[in-house]
Design a protein around this motif. Structure first.
Motif, PDB file in Angstrom:
ATOM      1  N   MET A  49       0.835  -1.211   0.000  1.00 21.12           N
ATOM      2  CA  MET A  49       0.000   0.000   0.000  1.00 21.12           C
ATOM      3  C   MET A  49       0.867   1.257   0.000  1.00 21.12           C
ATOM      4  O   MET A  49       0.573   2.227  -0.701  1.00 21.12           O
ATOM      5  N   GLU A  50       1.949   1.232   0.763  1.00 24.90           N
ATOM      6  CA  GLU A  50       2.847   2.385   0.808  1.00 24.90           C
ATOM      7  C   GLU A  50       3.509   2.611  -0.548  1.00 24.90           C
ATOM      8  O   GLU A  50       3.611   3.756  -1.010  1.00 24.90           O
ATOM      9  N   LEU A  51       3.935   1.545  -1.196  1.00 19.43           N
ATOM     10  CA  LEU A  51       4.537   1.690  -2.529  1.00 19.43           C
ATOM     11  C   LEU A  51       3.513   2.187  -3.543  1.00 19.43           C
ATOM     12  O   LEU A  51       3.826   3.042  -4.379  1.00 19.43           O
ATOM     13  N   CYS A  52       2.305   1.677  -3.470  1.00 19.57           N
ATOM     14  CA  CYS A  52       1.238   2.124  -4.361  1.00 19.57           C
ATOM     15  C   CYS A  52       0.957   3.609  -4.150  1.00 19.57           C
ATOM     16  O   CYS A  52       0.835   4.379  -5.115  1.00 19.57           O
ATOM     17  N   ALA A  53       0.877   4.020  -2.896  1.00 19.80           N
ATOM     18  CA  ALA A  53       0.635   5.431  -2.581  1.00 19.80           C
ATOM     19  C   ALA A  53       1.762   6.294  -3.122  1.00 19.80           C
ATOM     20  O   ALA A  53       1.525   7.368  -3.683  1.00 19.80           O
ATOM     21  N   ALA A  54       3.004   5.832  -2.984  1.00 19.75           N
ATOM     22  CA  ALA A  54       4.157   6.596  -3.461  1.00 19.75           C
ATOM     23  C   ALA A  54       4.088   6.808  -4.974  1.00 19.75           C
ATOM     24  O   ALA A  54       4.312   7.920  -5.462  1.00 19.75           O
ATOM     25  N   VAL A  55       3.778   5.759  -5.701  1.00 22.54           N
ATOM     26  CA  VAL A  55       3.675   5.868  -7.161  1.00 22.54           C
ATOM     27  C   VAL A  55       2.559   6.831  -7.542  1.00 22.54           C
ATOM     28  O   VAL A  55       2.736   7.697  -8.404  1.00 22.54           O
ATOM     29  N   LEU A  56       1.410   6.689  -6.909  1.00 19.38           N
ATOM     30  CA  LEU A  56       0.276   7.554  -7.230  1.00 19.38           C
ATOM     31  C   LEU A  56       0.555   9.016  -6.887  1.00 19.38           C
ATOM     32  O   LEU A  56       0.090   9.919  -7.590  1.00 19.38           O
ATOM     33  N   LEU A  57       1.305   9.266  -5.839  1.00 24.06           N
ATOM     34  CA  LEU A  57       1.639  10.648  -5.472  1.00 24.06           C
ATOM     35  C   LEU A  57       2.507  11.324  -6.524  1.00 24.06           C
ATOM     36  O   LEU A  57       2.520  12.546  -6.632  1.00 24.06           O
ATOM     37  N   LEU A  58       3.231  10.544  -7.302  1.00 22.33           N
ATOM     38  CA  LEU A  58       4.082  11.102  -8.356  1.00 22.33           C
ATOM     39  C   LEU A  58       3.331  11.316  -9.661  1.00 22.33           C
ATOM     40  O   LEU A  58       3.839  11.962 -10.574  1.00 22.33           O
TER      41      LEU A  58
END
Length: 106
Positions: A49-58
């Motif tokens: 979830m943290e990696l997914c959030a990081a990608v989406l934030l970019l």
């Protein structure tokens, strides 16, 4: 670079680092989840979830969703720290939660 983009990028870095730590599972991360009474599968889910959030934030069109996912993870961290009465460890996740809320609302 606008302040909004800079904050999103900074949050993406922090969440990506946290996600990679959860997936790599060094002893101190495993110990945290065990202390909180959480199964190893939850650690993996949180990391993803943290990696997914990081990608989406970019991604400009995904910033709100990334902030929402990151916010959910951070709410879980805050709840875990409150439940175990680790008051002095609350400031970092609370600051990140405020930053995520700022990205989501702007």
């Amino acid at each position: 670079m606008t302040m909004h983009l800079a904050l999103s990028a900074l949050l993406a870095i922090v969440l990506a680092w946290a996600g990679l730590l959860n997936l790599a599972a060094p002893a101190f991360v495993r110990a945290e989840f065990e202390k909180w009474g959480y199964p190893p599968a939850l650690r993996v889910l949180v990391g993803l979830m943290e990696l997914c959030a990081a990608v989406l934030l970019l991604w400009p069109n995904g910033q709100r969703l990334g902030a929402l996912i990151g916010g959910l993870v951070l709410l879980g961290v805050v709840a875990s720290l409150l439940r175990t009465r680790e008051w002095l460890r609350l400031e970092y996740p609370l600051v990140l939660l405020a930053a995520v809320a700022l990205v989501a609302l702007v």
